[in-house]
Design a protein around this motif. Structure first.
Motif, PDB file in Angstrom:
ATOM      1  N   VAL A   1      -0.451   6.064  -3.263  1.00 52.82           N
ATOM      2  CA  VAL A   1       0.241   5.316  -2.563  1.00 52.82           C
ATOM      3  C   VAL A   1       0.548   3.883  -2.729  1.00 52.82           C
ATOM      4  O   VAL A   1       1.469   3.284  -2.097  1.00 52.82           O
ATOM      5  CB  VAL A   1       0.149   5.237  -1.022  1.00 52.82           C
ATOM      6  CG1 VAL A   1       0.242   7.067  -0.446  1.00 52.82           C
ATOM      7  CG2 VAL A   1      -1.056   5.097  -0.454  1.00 52.82           C
ATOM      8  N   LEU A   2      -0.536   3.602  -3.274  1.00 51.41           N
ATOM      9  CA  LEU A   2      -0.629   1.897  -3.613  1.00 51.41           C
ATOM     10  C   LEU A   2       0.451   1.329  -4.319  1.00 51.41           C
ATOM     11  O   LEU A   2       1.104   0.201  -4.159  1.00 51.41           O
ATOM     12  CB  LEU A   2      -1.822   1.534  -4.006  1.00 51.41           C
ATOM     13  CG  LEU A   2      -3.294   1.560  -3.211  1.00 51.41           C
ATOM     14  CD1 LEU A   2      -4.441   0.923  -4.006  1.00 51.41           C
ATOM     15  CD2 LEU A   2      -2.878   0.801  -1.928  1.00 51.41           C
TER      16      LEU A   2
ATOM     17  N   HIS B   1       5.639  -4.698  -0.848  1.00 49.14           N
ATOM     18  CA  HIS B   1       5.420  -6.038  -1.041  1.00 49.14           C
ATOM     19  C   HIS B   1       6.272  -7.037  -1.642  1.00 49.14           C
ATOM     20  O   HIS B   1       6.579  -8.070  -1.521  1.00 49.14           O
ATOM     21  CB  HIS B   1       3.956  -6.276  -1.160  1.00 49.14           C
ATOM     22  CG  HIS B   1       2.856  -6.062  -0.082  1.00 49.14           C
ATOM     23  ND1 HIS B   1       2.850  -6.746   1.058  1.00 49.14           N
ATOM     24  CD2 HIS B   1       2.160  -4.826   0.210  1.00 49.14           C
ATOM     25  CE1 HIS B   1       1.918  -6.656   1.824  1.00 49.14           C
ATOM     26  NE2 HIS B   1       1.621  -5.175   1.546  1.00 49.14           N
ATOM     27  N   PHE B   2       6.535  -6.286  -2.770  1.00 51.76           N
ATOM     28  CA  PHE B   2       7.449  -6.972  -3.830  1.00 51.76           C
ATOM     29  C   PHE B   2       8.896  -7.154  -3.342  1.00 51.76           C
ATOM     30  O   PHE B   2       9.206  -8.499  -3.541  1.00 51.76           O
ATOM     31  CB  PHE B   2       7.465  -6.160  -4.999  1.00 51.76           C
ATOM     32  CG  PHE B   2       8.642  -6.594  -6.229  1.00 51.76           C
ATOM     33  CD1 PHE B   2       8.266  -7.451  -7.134  1.00 51.76           C
ATOM     34  CD2 PHE B   2       9.677  -5.983  -6.241  1.00 51.76           C
ATOM     35  CE1 PHE B   2       9.314  -7.979  -8.021  1.00 51.76           C
ATOM     36  CE2 PHE B   2      10.745  -6.396  -7.185  1.00 51.76           C
ATOM     37  CZ  PHE B   2      10.419  -7.507  -8.165  1.00 51.76           C
TER      38      PHE B   2
ATOM     39  N   THR C   1       7.893  -8.224   8.898  1.00 51.48           N
ATOM     40  CA  THR C   1       7.219  -9.329   9.590  1.00 51.48           C
ATOM     41  C   THR C   1       5.401  -9.250   9.213  1.00 51.48           C
ATOM     42  O   THR C   1       5.075 -10.119   9.578  1.00 51.48           O
ATOM     43  CB  THR C   1       7.239  -8.937  11.124  1.00 51.48           C
ATOM     44  OG1 THR C   1       6.376  -7.689  11.380  1.00 51.48           O
ATOM     45  CG2 THR C   1       8.493  -8.919  11.726  1.00 51.48           C
ATOM     46  N   GLY C   2       5.292  -8.354   8.348  1.00 52.40           N
ATOM     47  CA  GLY C   2       3.793  -8.341   7.957  1.00 52.40           C
ATOM     48  C   GLY C   2       3.097  -7.113   8.979  1.00 52.40           C
ATOM     49  O   GLY C   2       1.952  -7.038   8.425  1.00 52.40           O
ATOM     50  N   THR C   3       3.675  -6.693   9.688  1.00 51.68           N
ATOM     51  CA  THR C   3       3.079  -5.713  10.442  1.00 51.68           C
ATOM     52  C   THR C   3       3.059  -4.416   9.708  1.00 51.68           C
ATOM     53  O   THR C   3       4.426  -3.891   9.719  1.00 51.68           O
ATOM     54  CB  THR C   3       3.461  -5.396  12.064  1.00 51.68           C
ATOM     55  OG1 THR C   3       3.511  -6.808  12.822  1.00 51.68           O
ATOM     56  CG2 THR C   3       2.968  -4.466  12.850  1.00 51.68           C
TER      57      THR C   3
ATOM     58  N   GLU D   1      -2.461  -6.770   1.597  1.00 51.88           N
ATOM     59  CA  GLU D   1      -2.163  -8.155   1.854  1.00 51.88           C
ATOM     60  C   GLU D   1      -3.682  -8.804   1.101  1.00 51.88           C
ATOM     61  O   GLU D   1      -3.559  -9.946   1.079  1.00 51.88           O
ATOM     62  CB  GLU D   1      -2.550  -8.396   3.553  1.00 51.88           C
ATOM     63  CG  GLU D   1      -1.296  -7.784   4.267  1.00 51.88           C
ATOM     64  CD  GLU D   1      -0.084  -8.603   4.202  1.00 51.88           C
ATOM     65  OE1 GLU D   1      -0.357 -10.004   3.576  1.00 51.88           O
ATOM     66  OE2 GLU D   1       0.816  -8.293   4.666  1.00 51.88           O
ATOM     67  N   VAL D   2      -4.653  -8.209   0.790  1.00 50.38           N
ATOM     68  CA  VAL D   2      -5.787  -8.355   0.142  1.00 50.38           C
ATOM     69  C   VAL D   2      -5.994  -7.593  -1.190  1.00 50.38           C
ATOM     70  O   VAL D   2      -6.973  -6.765  -1.262  1.00 50.38           O
ATOM     71  CB  VAL D   2      -7.237  -8.841   0.730  1.00 50.38           C
ATOM     72  CG1 VAL D   2      -8.303  -9.476   0.069  1.00 50.38           C
ATOM     73  CG2 VAL D   2      -6.674  -9.395   2.323  1.00 50.38           C
ATOM     74  N   PRO D   3      -4.935  -7.579  -2.081  1.00 52.05           N
ATOM     75  CA  PRO D   3      -5.206  -6.538  -3.126  1.00 52.05           C
ATOM     76  C   PRO D   3      -6.409  -6.551  -3.921  1.00 52.05           C
ATOM     77  O   PRO D   3      -6.638  -5.397  -4.230  1.00 52.05           O
ATOM     78  CB  PRO D   3      -3.896  -6.956  -3.949  1.00 52.05           C
ATOM     79  CG  PRO D   3      -3.495  -8.388  -3.815  1.00 52.05           C
ATOM     80  CD  PRO D   3      -4.089  -8.702  -2.323  1.00 52.05           C
TER      81      PRO D   3
END
Length: 484
Positions: free
Chosen positions: A400-401, A408-409, A436-438, A475-477
């Protein structure tokens, strides 16, 4: 400084480091006719045939350009020779002599008809891109395409490759000659089946008896071809001139890796291309699935994850131990188990070859370019694999990553008001701006894209939960990649 031009007379002037043809050019009439003598064909299929001619001189190539005369004009003065530069850590240069000539169908239709009707012609190959097949959305022939409309009215002067094939079969049937084998070398899934359908449908509209003859006598093997072939540029021309000490009007280049898989289904004599590295198989589909999942899927994973971390090219991303380790585990533990082995296809060896290609420093393949058209690519490259793994009850955390990284892109490109190259660009930009990042809310926005995500997958709670986790984790890959 004026240099001499590449030609047969000047082959003796080549330095020992340059490989040259080892066959008697012109000894036999060509056994292959090829439509579309562009860079990929000259770097790929023609190189195999050049190797074959050293053992079996019956298989020279008569090339046909449907409209352009550029290749013909460039290579005629060179006795149809040209240079192939192989891009690798140790570059190689060779001169290809497989072409017996190049004809422009627009300028010399009579020669094209003669080539197709020649008793020595046993195989016709094509690299005309998907557009050249004039297909309708349902996979059949697009009878409203201007070229097909023309060819339905005219026999003597076809303009489409489909029209020319029908004309070739008409000539052979009229002369009492056997049908030839037609091999598509374009990147279409089940390309032989699609080509056969288009040819038969055009023939049936013109002459039902001819269509019946084609269905019974001709063969259209499916194929898979693979090799990265960058366009010819001034830098290549300069490298080739320096390597040869001669001028070449139109050299070509590709990576050292090359693959050509052909369904073992021929109407007449089969070129013994297996002697020079071509794979004949009863199951081209297995190779197509391996390429789609083990090559194209990881390629997209490198693009979105690599860009998220700050890499620019495939080789840069693969030089990052964390990224290359992630890709290796993704291929071995998550993707390969979904593929069915077939005779001749070693999945572990194929995967290792793919990773070597990704690491090739001579190919500067930009991640930003691979990232284009994600809405069209990802369903084929990853979602089928994810569905297979869900059905098997196995983990999908790594799988899924790449999907989450694509989200994110899009979110980042939208926030920066940067161009999104995708058929769904406008809708994706709207989703990206709304993010929104949520994680849960952002993922829900993307999963509403029914053109990308099938309903059965959207409603799968395991998939939703894994994708939401992956989106939040990226968010922190570096942290999540290291853990996986």
């Amino acid at each position: 400084m004026n240099r001499s031009q590449l030609s047969r007379q000047n082959l003796s002037l080549l330095p020992a480091s340059v490989r040259r043809p080892h066959h008697d050019h012109g000894r036999h009439a060509p056994g292959l006719v090829h439509f579309g003598p562009g860079a990929f064909f000259r770097a790929h299929q023609a190189a195999y045939v050049d190797d074959l001619l050293a053992h079996d001189p019956r298989w020279g190539i008569a090339a046909v350009a449907l409209r352009s005369s550029g290749v013909r004009d460039a290579l005629a003065a060179q006795d149809w020779l040209y240079t192939l530069a192989l891009m690798d850590e140790q570059p190689q240069t060779r001169v290809i002599g497989a072409l017996a000539g190049v004809t422009s169908a627009r300028d010399d239709a009579a020669t094209v008809r003669a080539l197709l009707a020649a008793p020595t012609t046993h195989v016709v190959t094509l690299t005309v891109t998907e557009k050249g097949y004039c297909l309708a959305p349902d996979g059949g022939l697009d009878t409203r395409h201007p070229d097909i409309e023309h060819d339905l009215q005219s026999t003597a002067e076809p303009v489409s490759v489909i029209g020319w094939l029908v004309e070739g079969f008409r000539l052979r049937r009229a002369a009492g000659l056997p049908a030839f084998t037609v091999i598509s070398c374009d990147n279409l899934v089940a390309n032989g089946h699609k080509l056969r359908r288009a040819v038969v449908e055009l023939a049936r509209a013109k002459d039902p008896a001819l269509a019946d003859w084609i269905e019974g006598e001709a063969r259209f093997p499916c194929t898979m071809v693979d090799s990265i072939t960058p366009a010819t540029d001034d830098a290549l021309r300069a490298r080739v001139t320096n390597a040869l000490g001669l001028e070449d009007a139109w050299p070509v280049q590709r990576e050292a890796f090359s693959q050509w898989v052909i369904e073992d289904c021929f109407a007449g004599p089969r070129p013994p291309l297996d002697q020079v590295g071509v794979t004949f198989t009863a199951d081209v589909g297995a190779y197509e699935r391996a390429k789609l999942r083990l090559l194209n899927g990881p390629h997209s994973a490198l693009a979105y994850i690599g860009l998220l971390i700050g890499h620019e090219t495939v080789a840069d991303a693969m030089a990052d131990p964390m990224v290359s380790g992630f890709v290796t585990r993704l291929m071995r533990e998550d993707i390969a188990p979904t593929l069915t082995p077939t005779p001749g296809l070693d999945l572990e060896a194929y995967g290792e070859a793919v990773r070597r290609r990704f690491r090739n420093p001579a190919i500067r393949h930009m991640l930003s370019q691979i990232a284009w058209d994600g809405s069209q690519k990802l369903p084929y490259r990853f979602l089928g694999t994810i569905q297979d793994r869900l059905a098997a009850g196995t983990l999908i955390d790594r799988l899924v990553l790449p999907i989450a990284a694509w989200m994110h892109f899009i979110r980042r490109r939208s926030r920066e008001n940067a161009t999104i190259v995708d058929p769904l660009a406008e809708r994706l930009a709207g989703i990206g701006r709304a993010c929104t990042g949520t994680a849960r809310e952002d993922v829900d926005r993307f999963l509403a894209l029914d053109a990308v995500f099938p309903p059965g997958l959207v409603s799968n709670t395991r998939f939703r939960a894994a994708l939401t986790w992956g989106y939040a984790a990226l968010e922190v890959p570096q942290a999540v990649l290291g853990s996986l």
